[in-house]
Design a protein around this motif. Structure first.
Motif, short mmCIF file in Angstrom:
data_model
loop_
_atom_site.label_atom_id
_atom_site.label_comp_id
_atom_site.label_asym_id
_atom_site.label_seq_id
_atom_site.Cartn_x
_atom_site.Cartn_y
_atom_site.Cartn_z
N LYS A 1 0.82 -1.22 0.00
CA LYS A 1 0.00 0.00 0.00
C LYS A 1 0.85 1.27 0.00
CE LYS A 1 -4.30 -1.55 0.46
NZ LYS A 1 -5.42 -1.15 -0.39
N LEU A 2 2.02 1.22 0.68
CA LEU A 2 2.78 2.45 0.93
C LEU A 2 4.11 2.51 0.18
CD1 LEU A 2 2.29 2.49 4.81
CD2 LEU A 2 0.80 3.50 3.09
N GLY A 3 4.49 1.45 -0.50
CA GLY A 3 5.78 1.44 -1.20
C GLY A 3 6.86 0.82 -0.34
N GLN A 4 7.93 0.38 -1.02
CA GLN A 4 8.98 -0.32 -0.28
C GLN A 4 10.06 0.65 0.18
OE1 GLN A 4 10.36 -3.72 -2.42
NE2 GLN A 4 8.39 -4.75 -2.31
N TYR A 5 9.69 1.52 1.08
CA TYR A 5 10.66 2.45 1.66
C TYR A 5 10.80 2.12 3.14
CZ TYR A 5 11.09 5.05 -2.61
OH TYR A 5 11.39 5.39 -3.89
N PRO A 6 12.00 2.33 3.69
CA PRO A 6 12.23 1.92 5.08
C PRO A 6 11.35 2.68 6.06
CG PRO A 6 14.05 3.26 4.28
CD PRO A 6 13.18 2.99 3.11
N MET A 7 11.01 2.02 7.15
CA MET A 7 10.28 2.68 8.24
C MET A 7 11.17 2.67 9.47
SD MET A 7 6.34 1.43 8.24
CE MET A 7 5.14 2.02 7.09
N TYR A 8 11.44 3.83 10.02
CA TYR A 8 12.25 3.91 11.24
C TYR A 8 11.34 4.18 12.42
CZ TYR A 8 16.06 4.54 7.87
OH TYR A 8 16.93 4.38 6.83
N PHE A 9 11.41 3.35 13.45
CA PHE A 9 10.59 3.66 14.62
C PHE A 9 11.41 3.50 15.90
CE2 PHE A 9 9.32 -0.34 12.63
CZ PHE A 9 9.71 -1.28 13.57
N GLY A 10 10.84 4.06 16.97
CA GLY A 10 11.54 3.99 18.25
C GLY A 10 12.82 4.80 18.23
N LYS A 11 13.91 4.16 18.71
CA LYS A 11 15.20 4.87 18.80
C LYS A 11 15.71 5.30 17.42
CE LYS A 11 16.72 2.70 23.04
NZ LYS A 11 17.46 1.57 23.61
N ASP A 12 15.43 4.45 16.42
CA ASP A 12 15.89 4.79 15.06
C ASP A 12 15.23 6.07 14.55
OD1 ASP A 12 17.56 2.65 14.96
OD2 ASP A 12 16.18 1.35 13.84
N ALA A 13 13.96 6.26 14.90
CA ALA A 13 13.27 7.49 14.48
C ALA A 13 13.93 8.71 15.11
CB ALA A 13 11.80 7.41 14.88
N HIS A 14 14.35 8.57 16.37
CA HIS A 14 15.07 9.66 17.04
C HIS A 14 16.37 9.97 16.31
CE1 HIS A 14 12.88 10.64 20.74
NE2 HIS A 14 12.42 9.41 20.66
N LYS A 15 17.06 8.89 15.90
CA LYS A 15 18.35 9.07 15.20
C LYS A 15 18.12 9.80 13.88
CE LYS A 15 20.75 5.01 16.97
NZ LYS A 15 21.10 3.62 16.64
N VAL A 16 17.06 9.44 13.16
CA VAL A 16 16.76 10.10 11.88
C VAL A 16 16.53 11.58 12.12
CG1 VAL A 16 15.05 10.31 10.03
CG2 VAL A 16 15.80 8.05 10.76
N LEU A 17 15.74 11.87 13.14
CA LEU A 17 15.42 13.27 13.43
C LEU A 17 16.70 14.05 13.79
CD1 LEU A 17 12.80 14.82 13.31
CD2 LEU A 17 12.49 14.46 15.74
N ASP A 18 17.56 13.43 14.61
CA ASP A 18 18.82 14.08 14.97
C ASP A 18 19.66 14.36 13.73
OD1 ASP A 18 18.15 14.09 17.60
OD2 ASP A 18 19.29 12.29 18.13
N ARG A 19 19.65 13.39 12.83
CA ARG A 19 20.43 13.54 11.59
C ARG A 19 19.87 14.71 10.76
NH1 ARG A 19 24.31 13.81 9.09
NH2 ARG A 19 24.93 12.71 7.22
N LEU A 20 18.56 14.79 10.71
CA LEU A 20 17.94 15.89 9.94
C LEU A 20 18.27 17.24 10.56
CD1 LEU A 20 14.42 14.33 9.19
CD2 LEU A 20 16.30 14.63 7.60
N TYR A 21 18.23 17.29 11.90
CA TYR A 21 18.56 18.56 12.58
C TYR A 21 19.97 19.02 12.24
CZ TYR A 21 14.38 18.35 15.55
OH TYR A 21 13.10 18.34 16.02
N SER A 22 20.87 18.04 12.04
CA SER A 22 22.27 18.41 11.79
C SER A 22 22.43 19.19 10.48
CB SER A 22 23.15 17.15 11.77
OG SER A 22 22.88 16.40 10.61
N TYR A 23 21.45 19.09 9.60
CA TYR A 23 21.51 19.83 8.34
C TYR A 23 21.09 21.31 8.50
CZ TYR A 23 22.17 15.66 5.42
OH TYR A 23 22.67 14.53 4.81
N VAL A 24 20.41 21.61 9.60
CA VAL A 24 19.85 22.97 9.75
C VAL A 24 20.93 23.91 10.31
CG1 VAL A 24 17.88 24.33 10.56
CG2 VAL A 24 17.67 21.86 10.32
N THR A 25 21.72 24.46 9.41
CA THR A 25 22.71 25.45 9.85
C THR A 25 22.14 26.84 9.59
OG1 THR A 25 23.73 25.56 7.68
CG2 THR A 25 24.59 23.88 9.20
#
Lengths: 343, 479
Positions: free
Chosen positions: A291-315
């Motif tokens: 239904k949603l396509g074969q893209y990875p789903m990050y949840f729990g601690k991994d979701a936090h890591k993704v968010l931290d990684r995204l924040y690192s781009y905001v200079t």
């Protein structure tokens, strides 16, 4: 008069009872209209997750103001609520970067994040390097606008205001537009036959977000990312303010294309546990992928890591470049640089 | 089996609402709005449910027109003129039978032409570029102002109010517009609530205020056969009425109410030596032919271009959007299942309701014996509940109250409500198409587009015709 009053009272009581019956356990706020991709995503996930959560999830659509209305409602009305989840999409992520919104990803706990990718296809006869490009100003098209600005220069773009992705698609099919941007699922359904018959060419996509940053999307081995296309065409790496703005806007929109968040201190653990169970079940996983396509789903601690990684781009510089571009070129009067968002 | 069950439910819902005086297809759809979430798993079933509901309501509204002398909906008002006198003469079954035969036959004929050929009409969308779509939307405005009622100024007033209400919301790049700091309004006013306030709530007030005497169903099966026979004998009146309805419905923006009056007028014009208004069966056959075909053909501009021809079509537009069927978009072109289900819903609904009406004539009259005030209460509760589904906040109810006040005032002052609704719905589209046309085209490229030029000429002709028609009417009145 008495009769009128009693009828009115009965009306109020009946409708109140009907309204009251809608109160239930978990609540998922979708800040998009029903029927949109985000809404379908949210309802599909909620319906499957219910089975593992053991409680009902009531879906509530609060659309408007580029999703800000729903996100504000989650932030204010449901502040501290332990059972309310909000679904934010890539467009909300770009709005958070560009506008002075009343909500912030910093204040929430991510439960699940799913990155995505969008591909851009052009008509075979379109000389994209030399001809003027008519480009749609659709709400969620900030990364595409920036990508084309990097590739062609803003002066070679005819920016058409108030053009939704649907209107742009119609213009593409009628031959009024020379390009189309689509998520992978729509590309396969609608445009792939044109590519296969030689009428159109897939020009670029944005690449796939991973924990280690963006990489070439393995789903499209024959299509370069915008950065790679630039290198192949001009023999050098793209750089400058517009490119920095492009990277920031793209990493946020594609990196958190779909995300579920709860307030800090909410029942995040219970929901994450249900997600883990759901994704371990082969049947559920395959159903969601179909239904949603074969893209990875990050949840729990991994979701936090993704968010931290995204924040690192905001200079400060990249954020300023993005806001300036939105304000000056795309004419967003709502664009405001908020320094505190940057690391 | 599931399809038949859903169709039956839709037909029963539509028939029940259609039978209730003054409650038309818009009210039926609005009260049925709350069922939308139940179709998320299989939205195609919803197409059958809601189109079946429209088809049934269209046929069902004949009951109160003939037995009570109150139009079942605004599009069956002309049937009252001769249908009610026939009922008073003890020929209610005869009148009903003729009406259902005329309505069902035209519904089947024009409905088949519309729905089975819909994929062909849908291809038109790709022939229409951005300037053509802009011209078509303006044509809809012109039609609704100049061709639906005599008071042009009140048409403009209605349109202007609709445009202002359509302006409310947020410009994605420029921020809030006319929201007065009320965050709820940033999403704009919802179409469902607007349609409910403008059309359904004033109808409910009419129900509460209405006084009527129910005529009994008299006669035997002979009257049923006589009614069928007389319709076949006067097939040309029925067919002409249907043709008029089909043309009127297919015009974008023309409100369906004119169709049954034109159907009545053609029956009268072709039988000048006969008396009408005192129980002439031809005065039932003509408008009933138009009544069904106008609803069928109004699906064409709604589905192909996303321009609703009638208020109920506006509600259909909103409901289908929620079910991820974006009417007027190219995505729908390749969705053959959508068109199939649309055809099954309307044609199946027309057949089913025709059979139900003929078989259940007497039990149906019991519905009409219940005081309409009671229905008003139930329908009001369902509409309020439906509107509350929009955002699940009491803001929805508040906006419904405001829209209802606007609807009631407009009705009292004869301000053109269809123009208001159309202006409201099309504002965003017109604004976007104007930006796009100006951005992509100039005068020299526009005059090279034949369809665009044809539409501009049509706009001019519609204005001229409207002005001439109204002038003639004024002169006739003075005489």
């Amino acid at each position: 008069m008495k009769k009128m009053f009693s009828m009115l009272s009965a009306l109020v009581i009946t409708t109140s009872l009907m309204i009251g019956s809608a109160m239930a356990d978990y609540r998922l706020i979708i800040p998009s209209p029903q029927g949109t991709g985000t809404s379908i995503w949210g309802q599909t996930v909620a319906a499957e997750l219910e089975k593992y959560l053991g409680e009902k999830i009531i879906v509530e659509h609060i659309k408007g103001a580029k999703g800000n209305l729903g996100l504000n409602t989650f932030n204010e009305k449901y502040k501290g609520d332990k059972k309310t989840i909000v679904l934010a999409h890539g467009g909300n992520a770009d709005a958070w970067l560009i506008e002075d919104v009343k909500w912030s990803f910093y204040d929430w706990d991510p439960v699940l994040i799913q990155p995505y990718n969008i591909t851009t296809t052009i008509k075979k006869d379109f000389d994209w390097q030399n001809e003027t490009l008519s480009l749609a100003d659709c709400g969620g098209c900030v990364p595409e606008t920036l990508a084309w600005a990097v590739l062609k220069g803003w002066d070679n773009i005819n920016f058409i205001r108030k053009m939704s992705p649907g209107a742009a698609k119609q213009a593409w099919l009628r031959g009024e537009f020379n390009y189309i941007r689509e998520p992978v699922s729509r590309h396969i359904k609608n445009t792939l036959p044109m590519v296969e018959s030689g009428e159109a060419v897939r020009l670029f996509n944005h690449g796939l977000f991973t924990m280690k940053g963006f990489k070439e999307d393995p789903n499209w081995p024959d299509t370069p990312s915008m950065t790679k296309l630039y290198e192949e065409t001009f023999g050098e790496k793209p750089s400058g303010d517009i490119y920095d703005a492009y990277v920031l806007a793209t990493v946020w929109r594609e990196g958190m294309q779909k995300g579920l968040y709860m307030h800090k201190g909410a029942n995040t653990k219970q929901v994450t546990k249900a997600f883990k169970k759901m994704m371990k079940n082969k049947e559920s996983r395959e159903y969601l992928e179909s239904k949603l396509g074969q893209y990875p789903m990050y949840f729990g601690k991994d979701a936090h890591k993704v968010l931290d990684r995204l924040y690192s781009y905001v200079t400060k510089d990249s954020l300023k470049a993005l806001v300036d571009f939105a304000s000056e070129k795309m004419q967003w009067s709502t664009a405001v640089y908020v320094e505190s968002k940057a690391k | 089996m599931e399809i038949f069950f859903v169709l039956l439910l839709g037909v029963l819902w539509g028939l029940a609402l259609g039978i209730i005086p003054t409650a038309g297809p818009s009210t039926a759809l609005l009260t049925g709005f709350a069922f939308v979430p139940h179709f998320y798993n299989d939205p195609y079933l919803a197409i059958i449910f809601y189109t079946g509901m429209v088809a049934a309501c269209t046929t069902g509204d004949t009951w109160s027109s003939i037995l009570l002398g109150i139009p079942g909906s605004s599009s069956s008002a002309a049937t009252v003129l001769d249908g009610y006198p026939l009922a008073k003469q003890g020929k209610a079954t005869y009148a009903l039978s003729a009406a259902f035969t005329s309505s069902t036959l035209n519904g089947l004929f024009w409905g088949s032409l519309v729905f089975f050929l819909m994929p062909v009409y849908a291809k038109l969308l790709l022939l229409f570029g951005i300037p053509e779509l802009l011209a078509l939307n303006i044509l809809a405005f012109v039609c609704v102002i100049f061709l639906t009622q005599n008071r042009i100024m009140l048409g403009f007033v209605g349109l202007a109010i609709g445009l202002v209400l359509g302006y409310v919301g947020i410009d994605e790049n420029y921020g809030p517009r006319l929201t007065f700091g009320w965050q709820y309004l940033e999403d704009g006013i919802n179409i469902m609530i607007m349609a409910a306030g403008l059309f359904a709530m004033p109808e409910i007030v009419d129900m509460v205020a209405g006084k009527s005497k129910l005529q009994k169903i008299q006669g035997d099966f002979k009257q049923v056969f006589d009614g069928i026979k007389v319709t076949f004998k006067n097939w040309y009146i029925s067919f002409r009425g249907g043709a008029i309805g089909a043309i009127v419905g297919a015009l974008p923006g023309v409100h369906g109410i004119v169709a049954d009056w034109l159907g009545y007028a053609q029956a009268k014009a072709h039988n000048k030596d006969e008396e009408f208004g005192n129980g002439n069966i031809k005065g039932v056959i003509g408008p009933e032919g138009a009544n069904n075909s106008v609803h069928a053909s109004s699906f064409v501009p709604t589905v192909v271009f996303g321009i609703p021809g009638t208020p109920f079509a506006a509600v259909i537009l909103a409901i289908f959007y929620l079910l991820n069927f974006n009417l007027g978009s190219v995505e729908l072109q390749s969705d053959t299942k959508f068109y199939e289900f649309l055809a099954v819903g309307y044609i199946g609904g027309t057949i089913l309701v025709g059979i139900l009406c003929l078989l259940l004539a007497r039990p149906i009259t019991y519905i009409l014996r219940v005081p309409t005030k009671l229905y008003a209460f139930i329908i009001a509760a369902l509409i309020i509940w439906s509107c509350y589904q929009v955002t699940h906040t009491y803001n929805d109810i508040l906006i419904l109250i405001i829209c209802s006040v606007i609807g009631l005032l407009s009705k009292t002052l004869h301000i053109n409500r269809p123009a208001m609704l159309l202006g409201f719905i099309l504002f965003e589209k017109i604004e976007a198409l104007t930006y796009q046309t100006v951005g992509l085209y100039n005068v020299s490229t526009l005059i090279q587009r034949p369809i665009f030029l044809c539409l501009v000429i049509l706009i001019g002709l519609a204005i001229c015709y409207g002005i001439r028609y109204i002038n003639n009417n004024v002169k006739n009145k003075e005489k």
